[in-house]
Scaffold this motif. Structure first.
Motif, mmCIF file in Angstrom:
data_model
loop_
_atom_site.group_PDB
_atom_site.id
_atom_site.type_symbol
_atom_site.label_atom_id
_atom_site.label_comp_id
_atom_site.label_asym_id
_atom_site.label_seq_id
_atom_site.Cartn_x
_atom_site.Cartn_y
_atom_site.Cartn_z
ATOM 1 N N ARG A 259 0.813 -1.218 0.000
ATOM 2 C CA ARG A 259 0.000 0.000 0.000
ATOM 3 C C ARG A 259 0.844 1.265 0.000
ATOM 4 N N ASP A 260 2.052 1.160 0.541
ATOM 5 C CA ASP A 260 2.940 2.326 0.559
ATOM 6 C C ASP A 260 3.746 2.437 -0.721
ATOM 7 N N ALA A 261 3.401 1.628 -1.721
ATOM 8 C CA ALA A 261 4.025 1.640 -3.058
ATOM 9 C C ALA A 261 5.400 0.999 -3.091
ATOM 10 N N ASN A 262 5.785 0.342 -2.014
ATOM 11 C CA ASN A 262 7.067 -0.356 -1.976
ATOM 12 C C ASN A 262 6.881 -1.844 -2.241
ATOM 13 N N CYS A 263 7.989 -2.502 -2.537
ATOM 14 C CA CYS A 263 8.029 -3.954 -2.610
ATOM 15 C C CYS A 263 8.798 -4.413 -1.386
ATOM 16 N N ASP A 264 8.093 -4.970 -0.414
ATOM 17 C CA ASP A 264 8.710 -5.334 0.864
ATOM 18 C C ASP A 264 9.155 -6.792 0.866
ATOM 19 N N ALA A 265 10.333 -7.029 1.418
ATOM 20 C CA ALA A 265 10.859 -8.380 1.543
ATOM 21 C C ALA A 265 9.973 -9.204 2.468
ATOM 22 N N PRO A 266 9.727 -10.466 2.122
ATOM 23 C CA PRO A 266 8.891 -11.304 2.984
ATOM 24 C C PRO A 266 9.580 -11.639 4.299
ATOM 25 N N GLY A 267 8.776 -11.712 5.355
ATOM 26 C CA GLY A 267 9.272 -12.179 6.641
ATOM 27 C C GLY A 267 9.890 -11.130 7.539
ATOM 28 N N ILE A 268 9.987 -9.878 7.063
ATOM 29 C CA ILE A 268 10.577 -8.804 7.877
ATOM 30 C C ILE A 268 9.434 -8.008 8.489
ATOM 31 N N GLY A 269 9.357 -7.973 9.802
ATOM 32 C CA GLY A 269 8.212 -7.432 10.518
ATOM 33 C C GLY A 269 7.738 -6.054 10.111
ATOM 34 N N ASP A 270 8.602 -5.059 10.188
ATOM 35 C CA ASP A 270 8.196 -3.673 9.934
ATOM 36 C C ASP A 270 8.281 -3.284 8.461
ATOM 37 N N GLY A 271 8.589 -4.242 7.623
ATOM 38 C CA GLY A 271 8.706 -3.958 6.199
ATOM 39 C C GLY A 271 10.114 -3.525 5.834
ATOM 40 N N LEU A 272 10.641 -4.081 4.770
ATOM 41 C CA LEU A 272 11.979 -3.756 4.283
ATOM 42 C C LEU A 272 11.888 -3.584 2.765
#
Length: 275
Positions: free
Chosen positions: A244-257
């Motif tokens: 939703r923040d337009a990023n591609c976040d790595a799976p499994g990282i709590g706060d988003g990476l």
């Protein structure tokens, strides 16, 4: 032994040979990531569950005043990662003339090679020059790129380039990777193409069997960056699976990476692991 028995054995032998040949010719692609900021030692184990390799900056990434990847090579390799070794190149505004661009290319090659040695990368590691500007390369841009590539080769490393794999509609539909390759002469440059448009890109996805880099549209690419953080509205408008923040976040990282995603023909695309 009967004729039918002999035929059965012969056919079985042929099947085995064909299966082995298919296995030898079958190509594999490997999923990796890159980002400007070091993800932190604590996240390496989780990231390794998904990714085979990571980008690794030798100098300050684009827009950054420091490089916090420095000194972490041993930790990254110990976690089981291969490497995409990166050196941030010059923008056209810094080059000005062909003569100045050539001088800067040679100088930057020496800086990149020295940094690679300090970080412990072995000889023949592929160092990718980050070419942020796309379209048809101007004479001074080509002079810089080729002087840098020659300098890297002379220093005992191999030259690669990270550049656009998207046709430029305002520049005769030229593809930067194609333009650089067509004018490179006999230089053996490895290409890391960027194309985050859906399709051909799968967007922010983590497939167990990643697509081949050739599916980027650059048939000779050995690496394809198919997703970027943040999402690029002008290019990736048809991609629907970013956060939703337009990023591609790595799976499994709590706060988003937030990360960029890549597929490559090798689990160690720069061949930067210790020999």
């Amino acid at each position: 032994m009967s004729w039918s028995r002999t035929l059965s054995i012969s056919m079985a032998f042929v099947c085995v040979v064909l299966a082995l040949a298919h296995g030898q010719n079958e190509s594999h692609s490997y999923l990796g990531f890159d980002r400007n900021d070091y993800p932190g030692d604590a996240n390496l184990k989780t990231l390794r569950q998904t990714f085979s390799y990571t980008g690794y900056w030798l100098n300050n990434p684009p827009g950054e005043k420091t490089n916090n990847w420095t000194g972490h090579r041993a930790a990254v390799e110990s976690a089981g990662f291969g490497f995409l070794v990166l050196f941030n190149g010059r923008l056209d505004a810094q080059l000005k003339t062909v003569a100045n661009a050539t001088r800067l290319g040679r100088s930057d090659a020496r800086v990149a090679a020295a940094a690679a040695r300090r970080e412990g990368f072995p000889r023949a590691t592929i160092i990718f020059l980050d070419q942020e500007q796309g379209g048809r390369m101007l004479p001074e841009q080509k002079a810089y790129i080729y002087a840098w590539a020659d300098g890297i080769s002379a220093a005992g490393f191999r030259a690669g380039i990270y550049c656009s794999g998207i046709a430029g509609p305002d520049d005769g539909n030229v593809v930067t990777a194609e333009d650089i390759r067509q004018n490179a002469g006999t230089r053996a440059i490895v290409y890391w193409a960027i194309n985050d448009a859906c399709p051909p890109a799968p967007g922010c996805a983590f497939p167990q069997h990643p697509p081949s880099p050739a599916e980027s549209g650059v048939r000779f690419a050995e690496v394809w960056q198919f997703a970027q953080s943040p999402w690029r509205k002008d290019v990736a408008a048809r991609c629907t699976n970013y956060s939703r923040d337009a990023n591609c976040d790595a799976p499994g990282i709590g706060d988003g990476l937030p990360i960029d995603l890549n597929t490559a023909t090798s689990a160690d695309p720069s061949h930067g692991r210790g020999r």
